[in-house]
Design a protein around this motif. Structure first.
Motif, PDB file in Angstrom:
ATOM      1  N   MET A   1     -16.832   8.418 -48.882  1.00  0.00           N
ATOM      2  CA  MET A   1     -19.101   8.749 -49.238  1.00  0.00           C
ATOM      3  C   MET A   1     -19.759   8.232 -49.591  1.00  0.00           C
ATOM      4  O   MET A   1     -20.601   7.894 -49.390  1.00  0.00           O
ATOM      5  N   GLU A   2     -18.936   7.495 -50.594  1.00  0.00           N
ATOM      6  CA  GLU A   2     -19.738   6.550 -52.339  1.00  0.00           C
ATOM      7  C   GLU A   2     -19.949   5.884 -51.070  1.00  0.00           C
ATOM      8  O   GLU A   2     -20.967   4.667 -51.232  1.00  0.00           O
ATOM      9  N   ASN A   3     -19.493   5.143 -51.101  1.00  0.00           N
ATOM     10  CA  ASN A   3     -19.782   3.933 -49.750  1.00  0.00           C
ATOM     11  C   ASN A   3     -20.875   3.876 -48.391  1.00  0.00           C
ATOM     12  O   ASN A   3     -20.753   2.408 -48.120  1.00  0.00           O
ATOM     13  N   GLU A   4     -20.825   4.966 -48.414  1.00  0.00           N
ATOM     14  CA  GLU A   4     -22.075   5.462 -46.797  1.00  0.00           C
ATOM     15  C   GLU A   4     -23.381   4.613 -47.252  1.00  0.00           C
ATOM     16  O   GLU A   4     -23.398   4.667 -48.582  1.00  0.00           O
TER      17      GLU A   4
ATOM     18  N   HIS B   1     -33.618  -0.003 -52.654  1.00  0.00           N
ATOM     19  CA  HIS B   1     -34.633   0.156 -52.632  1.00  0.00           C
ATOM     20  C   HIS B   1     -35.541   1.657 -52.897  1.00  0.00           C
ATOM     21  O   HIS B   1     -37.003   2.281 -53.595  1.00  0.00           O
ATOM     22  N   PHE B   2     -34.234   2.920 -53.584  1.00  0.00           N
ATOM     23  CA  PHE B   2     -34.281   4.085 -53.401  1.00  0.00           C
ATOM     24  C   PHE B   2     -35.039   4.190 -55.441  1.00  0.00           C
ATOM     25  O   PHE B   2     -34.267   3.495 -56.150  1.00  0.00           O
ATOM     26  N   THR B   3     -35.711   4.701 -55.610  1.00  0.00           N
ATOM     27  CA  THR B   3     -35.766   4.339 -57.080  1.00  0.00           C
ATOM     28  C   THR B   3     -36.328   6.164 -57.426  1.00  0.00           C
ATOM     29  O   THR B   3     -36.295   7.420 -57.411  1.00  0.00           O
ATOM     30  N   PRO B   4     -34.323   6.430 -57.962  1.00  0.00           N
ATOM     31  CA  PRO B   4     -34.374   7.472 -58.623  1.00  0.00           C
ATOM     32  C   PRO B   4     -35.408   8.615 -59.937  1.00  0.00           C
ATOM     33  O   PRO B   4     -35.656   8.401 -60.143  1.00  0.00           O
TER      34      PRO B   4
ATOM     35  N   GLU C   1     -26.528  -2.485 -55.855  1.00  0.00           N
ATOM     36  CA  GLU C   1     -25.797  -3.103 -56.630  1.00  0.00           C
ATOM     37  C   GLU C   1     -26.229  -5.247 -56.068  1.00  0.00           C
ATOM     38  O   GLU C   1     -25.832  -5.471 -57.807  1.00  0.00           O
ATOM     39  N   GLU C   2     -26.590  -5.345 -55.749  1.00  0.00           N
ATOM     40  CA  GLU C   2     -27.497  -6.635 -55.425  1.00  0.00           C
ATOM     41  C   GLU C   2     -28.497  -6.585 -56.806  1.00  0.00           C
ATOM     42  O   GLU C   2     -28.538  -7.422 -57.283  1.00  0.00           O
TER      43      GLU C   2
END
Length: 101
Positions: free
Chosen positions: A1-4, A12-15, A61-62
């Motif tokens: 699920m972590e690799n989904e 682009h996601f800012t937590p 990761e990029e």
């Protein structure tokens, strides 16, 4: 699920974080916003509800690798500048050093 592929592991996601102590922040799992300029808020809400990646998805990761490389580049620049300052000081030591009369 972590690799989904989903919003939460997109570059682009800012937590969002909350302050745990004065100097400590903790990331809130699966809460944040999309910082991609091509995705509007109403689209993001629809995408995140369906847990699907959008066409702008790329691995977080990029970003981490780019950030690390930018730090190394800045350290290299600082090293070169310090070498230039050191060589300048060595060349002009007689002019710079105070003379005791």
């Amino acid at each position: 699920m972590e690799n989904e592929k989903n919003c939460y592991n997109c570059g682009h996601f800012t937590p969002y974080y909350f302050r745990y102590k004065i100097d400590k922040f903790i990331k809130i799992n699966n809460v944040g916003h999309c910082s991609c300029p091509q995705i509007f808020k109403y689209q993001f809400n629809k995408i995140i509800k369906n847990q699907l990646p959008c066409e702008c998805w790329y691995p977080v990761e990029e970003d981490i690798e780019k950030y690390k490389m930018s730090i190394f580049d800045k350290i290299d620049n600082i090293h070169m500048q310090l070498n230039c300052i050191a060589s300048f000081l060595e060349e002009n030591a007689d002019i710079i050093s105070p003379k005791n009369d």
